[in-house]
Design an enzyme around this catalytic site. Structure first.
Site, PDB file in Angstrom:
ATOM      1  N   LYS A 125       0.779  -1.278   0.374  1.00 35.54           N
ATOM      2  CA  LYS A 125       0.004  -0.042  -0.357  1.00 35.54           C
ATOM      3  C   LYS A 125       1.050   1.048  -0.077  1.00 35.54           C
ATOM      4  O   LYS A 125       0.782   1.689  -1.077  1.00 35.54           O
ATOM      5  CB  LYS A 125      -1.050   0.061   1.548  1.00 35.54           C
ATOM      6  CG  LYS A 125      -2.053  -0.636   1.563  1.00 35.54           C
ATOM      7  CD  LYS A 125      -3.049  -0.791   2.435  1.00 35.54           C
ATOM      8  CE  LYS A 125      -2.171  -0.877   3.848  1.00 35.54           C
ATOM      9  NZ  LYS A 125      -1.549  -2.348   3.859  1.00 35.54           N
ATOM     10  N   ASN A 148      -2.921   6.748   5.931  1.00 37.29           N
ATOM     11  CA  ASN A 148      -2.396   5.038   6.719  1.00 37.29           C
ATOM     12  C   ASN A 148      -0.782   5.380   5.710  1.00 37.29           C
ATOM     13  O   ASN A 148       0.314   5.401   6.897  1.00 37.29           O
ATOM     14  CB  ASN A 148      -2.761   4.489   5.802  1.00 37.29           C
ATOM     15  CG  ASN A 148      -2.490   2.480   7.016  1.00 37.29           C
ATOM     16  OD1 ASN A 148      -2.649   2.888   8.220  1.00 37.29           O
ATOM     17  ND2 ASN A 148      -1.913   1.542   6.787  1.00 37.29           N
ATOM     18  N   HIS A 194      -4.518  -8.643  10.102  1.00 35.93           N
ATOM     19  CA  HIS A 194      -5.274  -8.294  11.245  1.00 35.93           C
ATOM     20  C   HIS A 194      -6.188  -8.537  11.773  1.00 35.93           C
ATOM     21  O   HIS A 194      -7.525  -8.271  11.946  1.00 35.93           O
ATOM     22  CB  HIS A 194      -5.820  -6.780  10.849  1.00 35.93           C
ATOM     23  CG  HIS A 194      -4.152  -5.881  10.749  1.00 35.93           C
ATOM     24  ND1 HIS A 194      -3.758  -5.316  10.827  1.00 35.93           N
ATOM     25  CD2 HIS A 194      -4.204  -5.241   9.405  1.00 35.93           C
ATOM     26  CE1 HIS A 194      -2.510  -4.391  10.355  1.00 35.93           C
ATOM     27  NE2 HIS A 194      -2.617  -4.011   9.365  1.00 35.93           N
TER      28      HIS A 194
END
Length: 466
Positions: A125, A148, A194
């Site tokens: 990302k 983020n 996660h």
């Protein structure tokens, strides 16, 4: 900062006063909202009060007339169980949203034509976000990068019709952004991550899918089955989809073949960019990142020849396959962000002969999953708490040295690499471990590696230091 005016005059509660939370509170106040803030950490509450923000324990708060709870992404929304503030908001029927959602609502509220490119995925990302931003800037666009990747989205420059906002989105942020509507939504890949926060892989994937489901144009990696299924659902919804791949050709989209990016469309395939001489885009994983960036810019109708040329000046991200120095046949590469085996695999796959610096605070699973890459290791230099564990795994596969410290490892690896006459080699810091035994974070570990490399006589004498 982007003032959030869409809640002007309304009563809001905000929980979580870390970096993004504090900025979000200020943006809401700047837009005229009546915000009450709180946090589990007293120091953060004090810092907010010092900024003039009204703080009150939200357990004692009057929830009557509250329009929304604005929640920091780090606060558990569903798993392992909802945080107490989440339970309280649900009990009072109050909507729970985050800063990405505020950005999207504000953009619609003011009628801005500013474009949003939103990027998510399990891996890649940040590199893809930085790469898209670099390409846009190189092509003369007014671009803002955040999310983020480290800069809160509401800390970016105010909305303007000509601006393009490139925003990295974690699954936590997407979960708090029900109306996320990028002009281009990018989903790179999906692998288990996660799950303690999302319950299972299906829930995690469903949250990631929201980003492309709400996009005008979707860019979706299809090297893994879950992402390929998402691309198929986009097709069924008659949404424009650019498929990207680093492992196999696609019939419609952008894929990596060797070091070339190829575009397939209408039954024809042609080369659109060559990554062979770009050290910051080595490896199949970076090929996927580059394919995503190329597709995102083409989705905005930017010229492909200029995009291909702009790849060449990409500096890379700090601590992620970062070329610190290049001298003669030796590359010195800082991949300190590789804090587990899966992340280290991406670096190990990118070089043919490696002087590998590994170790730190070990994580479950160790380096056994990296077995396929051991033949590439000319020698391993082990540091930190994990040294003995890693030595036991490597002892029958590669020469190794118990270096103890990062500085010792750099000196020894550089000395051995200088004697290697088999062509290009990499002195690679890709620890497959957390940093906390010797460094406060992976950034400081990476900086220590770079400092040690630049202090080497062979690097000092070279004109190729990055």
């Amino acid at each position: 900062m982007i003032p959030v005016t869409c809640f002007k005059g309304q009563k809001l509660a905000l929980f979580g006063l870390g970096g993004s939370g504090l900025i979000t509170a200020k943006a809401l106040v700047a837009g005229g909202a009546r915000v009450t803030v709180w946090d589990d950490a007293p120091k953060r509450i004090s810092a907010a009060e010092a900024e003039g923000l009204p703080a009150e324990d939200l357990r004692d708060f009057d929830w009557e007339g509250v329009s929304a709870l604005v929640l920091a992404p780090g606060v558990p929304l569903t798993h392992p169980e909802p945080h107490w503030i989440v339970k309280l908001a649900i009990e009072h029927g109050v909507e729970i949203i985050g800063d990405i959602e505020l950005f999207c609502r504000e953009r619609r509220h003011v009628g801005s034509d500013a474009k949003l490119i939103a990027i998510t995925g399990t891996n890649g990302k940040s590199t893809t976000t930085a790469l898209i931003t670099h390409l846009l800037k190189t092509l003369g666009q007014d671009v803002q990068m955040g999310g983020n990747i480290g800069v809160p989205v509401l800390a970016l420059e105010p909305l303007a019709d000509h601006r393009i906002y490139v925003v990295e989105c974690s699954s936590y942020q997407i979960d708090l952004a029900p109306s996320l509507d990028p002009a281009v939504g990018v989903l790179l890949n999906l692998s288990p991550d996660h799950l303690d926060r999302h319950g299972n892989m299906e829930s995690y994937a469903a949250i990631k899918e929201r980003l492309v489901a709400g996009a005008k144009i979707a860019v979706v990696g299809v090297d893994d089955d879950l992402s390929a299924q998402i691309a198929g659902r986009q097709d069924l919804a008659s949404m424009p989809v650019w498929r990207i791949a680093a492992e196999n050709p696609v019939s419609q989209g952008i894929y990596l073949e060797g070091t070339e990016l190829k575009q397939a469309a209408a039954g024809e395939t042609r080369s659109v960019a060559n990554l062979s001489d770009i050290d910051t885009l080595r490896g199949a994983h970076n090929g996927q990142n580059a394919a995503a960036a190329f597709a995102a810019l083409r989705a905005l109708d930017l010229p492909e020849a200029e995009i291909a040329e702009a790849f060449e000046s990409f500096p890379g991200l700090h601590h992620r396959m970062e070329l610190v120095a290049k001298t003669g046949h030796i590359l010195f590469v800082n991949d300190s962000k590789a804090t587990n085996a899966d992340a280290a695999a991406r670096a190990l796959s990118s070089f043919d002969r490696i002087y590998w610096i590994a170790g730190g605070k070990p994580k479950s699973g160790g380096i056994e999953p990296l077995n396929a890459f051991f033949p590439k290791i000319a020698k391993a230099y082990l540091i930190g708490e994990a040294a003995e564990i890693f030595a036991e795994t490597l002892k029958d596969h590669a020469p190794l040295a118990m270096s103890g410290t990062l500085e010792n490892a750099v000196k020894a690896a550089a000395k051995d690499a200088a004697k290697d006459s088999r062509g290009e080699v990499a002195v690679l810091l890709s620890p497959a471990c957390a940093s906390f035994d010797q460094f406060a974070n992976f950034e400081l570990r990476g900086e220590a590696f770079a400092k040690a490399v630049r202090a080497l006589p062979i690097v000092n004498q070279s004109k190729e230091v990055a």
